[in-house]
Design a protein around this motif. Structure first.
Motif, short mmCIF file in Angstrom:
data_model
loop_
_atom_site.label_atom_id
_atom_site.label_comp_id
_atom_site.label_asym_id
_atom_site.label_seq_id
_atom_site.Cartn_x
_atom_site.Cartn_y
_atom_site.Cartn_z
N GLU A 13 0.83 -1.20 0.00
CA GLU A 13 0.00 0.00 0.00
C GLU A 13 0.86 1.25 0.00
OE1 GLU A 13 -2.94 0.08 3.05
OE2 GLU A 13 -3.44 -2.02 2.76
N SER A 14 0.34 2.27 -0.63
CA SER A 14 1.03 3.56 -0.62
C SER A 14 0.48 4.39 0.53
CB SER A 14 0.80 4.30 -1.93
OG SER A 14 -0.55 4.70 -2.04
N TYR A 19 5.31 6.60 -1.93
CA TYR A 19 6.10 5.44 -1.53
C TYR A 19 7.43 5.97 -0.99
CZ TYR A 19 2.70 2.90 -4.29
OH TYR A 19 1.54 2.38 -4.78
N THR A 20 8.15 5.16 -0.22
CA THR A 20 9.39 5.59 0.41
C THR A 20 10.56 4.73 -0.04
OG1 THR A 20 8.13 6.28 2.35
CG2 THR A 20 10.51 6.04 2.63
N CYS A 21 11.64 5.36 -0.45
CA CYS A 21 12.87 4.65 -0.81
C CYS A 21 13.43 3.99 0.44
CB CYS A 21 13.89 5.62 -1.40
SG CYS A 21 15.51 4.87 -1.74
N VAL A 22 13.74 2.69 0.37
CA VAL A 22 14.25 1.98 1.53
C VAL A 22 15.67 2.39 1.90
CG1 VAL A 22 12.77 -0.04 1.19
CG2 VAL A 22 15.05 0.00 0.17
N ARG A 23 16.37 3.00 0.97
CA ARG A 23 17.77 3.36 1.22
C ARG A 23 17.91 4.78 1.79
NH1 ARG A 23 22.68 2.22 -2.96
NH2 ARG A 23 23.83 1.05 -1.40
N CYS A 24 17.29 5.77 1.14
CA CYS A 24 17.50 7.17 1.56
C CYS A 24 16.27 7.78 2.24
CB CYS A 24 17.91 8.04 0.37
SG CYS A 24 16.59 8.31 -0.84
N LYS A 26 13.58 8.95 0.77
CA LYS A 26 12.91 9.94 -0.08
C LYS A 26 11.50 9.47 -0.41
CE LYS A 26 13.53 12.32 -4.49
NZ LYS A 26 14.41 12.45 -5.67
N LYS A 27 10.55 10.39 -0.40
CA LYS A 27 9.16 10.11 -0.76
C LYS A 27 9.00 10.20 -2.28
CE LYS A 27 8.01 9.89 3.56
NZ LYS A 27 8.11 8.60 4.18
N LEU A 28 8.33 9.22 -2.86
CA LEU A 28 8.23 9.11 -4.31
C LEU A 28 6.81 8.82 -4.75
CD1 LEU A 28 11.12 6.51 -4.45
CD2 LEU A 28 11.36 8.89 -5.12
N ARG A 29 6.48 9.27 -5.93
CA ARG A 29 5.24 8.88 -6.60
C ARG A 29 5.50 7.59 -7.38
NH1 ARG A 29 0.57 10.88 -4.69
NH2 ARG A 29 0.66 13.12 -4.49
N LYS A 30 4.46 6.87 -7.71
CA LYS A 30 4.60 5.57 -8.37
C LYS A 30 5.48 5.63 -9.61
CE LYS A 30 1.82 1.75 -10.18
NZ LYS A 30 0.47 1.22 -10.37
N GLY A 31 5.35 6.64 -10.42
CA GLY A 31 6.12 6.74 -11.65
C GLY A 31 7.61 6.97 -11.43
N LYS A 57 15.35 6.19 -8.06
CA LYS A 57 16.24 5.89 -9.19
C LYS A 57 17.71 6.13 -8.85
CE LYS A 57 12.63 6.82 -12.61
NZ LYS A 57 12.15 5.47 -12.62
N HIS A 58 17.99 7.20 -8.12
CA HIS A 58 19.37 7.51 -7.76
C HIS A 58 19.98 6.39 -6.90
CE1 HIS A 58 22.94 9.71 -6.57
NE2 HIS A 58 22.64 9.39 -5.32
N CYS A 59 19.28 5.97 -5.86
CA CYS A 59 19.81 4.92 -4.98
C CYS A 59 19.96 3.61 -5.72
CB CYS A 59 18.91 4.73 -3.76
SG CYS A 59 19.04 6.09 -2.56
#
Length: 96
Positions: A13-14, A19-24, A26-31, A57-59
């Protein structure tokens, strides 16, 4: 049949579309999300939900194809999250 990316989104679920990057963190949209294989495919990693994680994408690009104990820890954490069981409990009834 849906690909592993859609399988991941269908089973996670969002937070109101975020959504949240597991590494840094950062909050992200699905795209903007990369669905990453914890254990790389060329090292035997599969498309199952326990081996997938959300990354920016960066991580994802910066981690390249490294594989080590952190990957195993991430994999076991995902198994625990998705099954509700600790790894050890999956093997407690197995005879040696």
């Amino acid at each position: 049949m849906a690909g592993y990316r859609e399988d991941w989104f269908n089973n996670n679920e969002s937070n109101h579309g975020w959504y949240t990057c597991v590494r840094c963190g950062k909050k992200l949209r699905k795209g903007d999300v990369d669905i990453d294989h914890i254990i790389p495919q060329n090292k035997g990693g599969r498309h199952d939900l326990n081996n997938l994680q959300c990354m920016c994408k960066h991580c994802n690009r910066s981690k390249q194809d490294d594989f080590g104990i952190d990957n195993v820890r991430d994999y076991t954490k995902n198994v625990q999250k998705n099954t509700g069981k600790k790894i050890e409990s999956l093997f407690k009834n197995k005879k040696r």
